[in-house]
Design an enzyme around this catalytic site. Structure first.
Site, mmCIF file in Angstrom:
data_model
loop_
_atom_site.group_PDB
_atom_site.id
_atom_site.type_symbol
_atom_site.label_atom_id
_atom_site.label_comp_id
_atom_site.label_asym_id
_atom_site.label_seq_id
_atom_site.Cartn_x
_atom_site.Cartn_y
_atom_site.Cartn_z
ATOM 1 N N LYS A 52 43.735 38.860 41.365
ATOM 2 C CA LYS A 52 43.634 40.041 42.247
ATOM 3 C C LYS A 52 42.429 39.927 43.168
ATOM 4 O O LYS A 52 42.508 40.247 44.351
ATOM 5 C CB LYS A 52 43.492 41.318 41.390
ATOM 6 C CG LYS A 52 44.773 41.775 40.741
ATOM 7 C CD LYS A 52 44.676 43.223 40.267
ATOM 8 C CE LYS A 52 44.106 43.314 38.873
ATOM 9 N NZ LYS A 52 45.094 43.605 37.838
ATOM 10 N N GLN A 96 42.948 47.888 33.287
ATOM 11 C CA GLN A 96 43.666 46.647 33.017
ATOM 12 C C GLN A 96 44.272 46.724 31.610
ATOM 13 O O GLN A 96 43.590 47.081 30.653
ATOM 14 C CB GLN A 96 42.677 45.467 33.122
ATOM 15 C CG GLN A 96 43.316 44.108 33.009
ATOM 16 C CD GLN A 96 44.144 43.741 34.228
ATOM 17 O OE1 GLN A 96 43.764 44.020 35.370
ATOM 18 N NE2 GLN A 96 45.305 43.147 33.997
ATOM 19 N N ASP A 119 47.915 52.448 40.298
ATOM 20 C CA ASP A 119 48.995 51.861 39.492
ATOM 21 C C ASP A 119 50.198 52.797 39.326
ATOM 22 O O ASP A 119 51.193 52.411 38.716
ATOM 23 C CB ASP A 119 48.469 51.534 38.081
ATOM 24 C CG ASP A 119 48.037 50.080 37.959
ATOM 25 O OD1 ASP A 119 48.416 49.274 38.828
ATOM 26 O OD2 ASP A 119 47.326 49.770 36.985
#
Lengths: 282, 282
Positions: A52, A96, A119
């Site tokens: 990322k 995460q 997200d």
């Protein structure tokens, strides 16, 4: 012979467009910045964060990582989220996955300001997605649709089978594909005969994480196969689908690596920019 | 010969239990009260409200109806919702569907305090439902599961087909059945061949509103058929399923009327009580 759906190339194309948009924002003094909270030291998590970071750097987005110990308490996680919620320079917050067992993930996710929920995992953003009002879109599902659109593969009236019912892939993808007028079946570990469904699918999505789960006899002639699985086998990254054997039978198939993976990362960056723009009325 | 799933009887049983709980709450000075906002004069809406009123009265719940004109403005609707959100005596708020075209339903629903969202239509409650954290449950879906549970019909590993993708029935029912480990297919008006799916379903749910949509050749031998449709044909209320012809072929089937209808109304009352108890820490 089936054609590869080149996710890597599309991700690069979209990243280039995004980069221009980010430059423009920066010229106006707006810096897209998102925070990744990583708890513990799962090696895959660290690899994803690095991937990322590379894409964020390329586009001009700032990714800030909060590396927390494996023994992190719930309370101090919530305090960190609170602080990031308040911070006007922060446009996106993500946790995460996976998290260690002492962490109540649902509570932590519910704590994230939906306006910074990059997200799409806060309850209100999940609910909006299901009613067709997309505040943000979960990166993988967004990537899958972008790839199908790019190759002009229509969803309207198609028989879609999704294997996997996770909150980050299976369920949101079902919502988005249903909205595009596909007939959607959601399969999972408790489904007895996967093949009964998969062999009739016009579009088959596997998001399980089980190498060679999908074999040629499970797939319809000329189907479109989307492989979201990421598995390590003999030091190689492979998907859920036996691509070598299946590619000759289908019309389109995503490679692993180089399919949905890069699009997921790029789509996440699109969401960061979307949230940044919205917050600044752009 | 198939057996009827007697929703009416189960609804009466559950209402009796609920009535006892409500008596106890009332003895502590807590009165379960919910508000129905009805805009315009749709005759079916008025009928539904009357049916709800009868059940609420029986249980001891107060149903307050806000009857608004067909020309109701969005702004004054939002003002009313705000007022009900503030009112400590109000535990549930619902908007009777359908609403006239000038009303932005999504905006209005998003305005309802999730703690008073008795229909489970606010984004955050929809999102919670999809992640298995049920703040409230939509009445029809709750009723369907209650009926299956009552007759000890398991969902685990079953092939479920739901026809209809509405926010009030099809989608939430898919969420709840997926959570119970069924494999779920969601069909709708753009599905080309309903029968391709329905004829393999262990459990078939029709929530369309189209009389005689489901004919015997579409149904698997010994399937369970749940008919959520409500249609008026020749002055009679019928479902989506041709019950006379299908009952001999299946193991269980809901009658219409007397199946899911009464359970939907009773389930709504359960949600009112649930919200009332939670608000009072009971």
């Amino acid at each position: 012979m089936g054609q590869f759906l080149d996710g890597k190339n599309l991700a690069d194309e979209r990243a280039a467009i995004l980069k221009t948009q980010v430059s423009k924002l920066k010229s106006q003094g707006i810096v897209p910045l998102f925070c990744v909270i990583n708890i513990g030291d799962d090696p895959s998590s660290k690899l994803y964060i690095k991937t990322k970071k590379r894409r964020a750097d390329e586009i001009g987005i700032v990714q800030k990582v909060y590396q927390l110990p494996k023994t992190q308490s719930q309370q101090s996680l919530l305090t960190l989220i609170d602080r990031l919620n308040q911070d006007k320079k922060v446009y996106g917050i993500m946790i995460q996955l996976p998290v260690p067992p002492q962490i109540n993930l649902n509570e932590a996710l519910e704590h994230i300001d939906p306006e910074k929920d990059v997200d799409c995992l806060t309850p209100s953003n999940v609910g909006r997605l299901w009613r067709g009002d997309h505040y943000v879109e979960p990166a993988t599902a967004h990537g899958v649709l972008a790839l199908l659109d790019h190759y002009q593969i229509k969803l309207h009236g198609k028989k879609v089978v999704i294997i996997g019912r996770s909150s980050i892939v299976g369920k949101p993808l079902a919502a988005l594909m249903l909205e595009r007028d596909a007939t959607v079946s959601i399969l999972h570990s408790k489904t007895k005969q996967l093949a009964e469904y998969t062999k009739n699918a016009d579009i088959l999505v596997s998001a399980v994480g089980h190498a060679n789960l999908i074999t040629p006899e499970m797939v319809k002639e000329n189907a479109v196969v989307i492989d979201v699985g990421i598995n390590r086998v003999n030091n190689q990254t492979v998907g859920d689908v036996n691509t070598v054997l299946i590619k000759p039978k289908v019309s389109f198939i995503t490679p692993v690596p180089g399919g949905i993976g890069p699009l997921t990362v790029e789509s996440l960056m699109e969401q960061v920019v979307k949230l940044t723009r919205r917050k600044n009325g752009r």
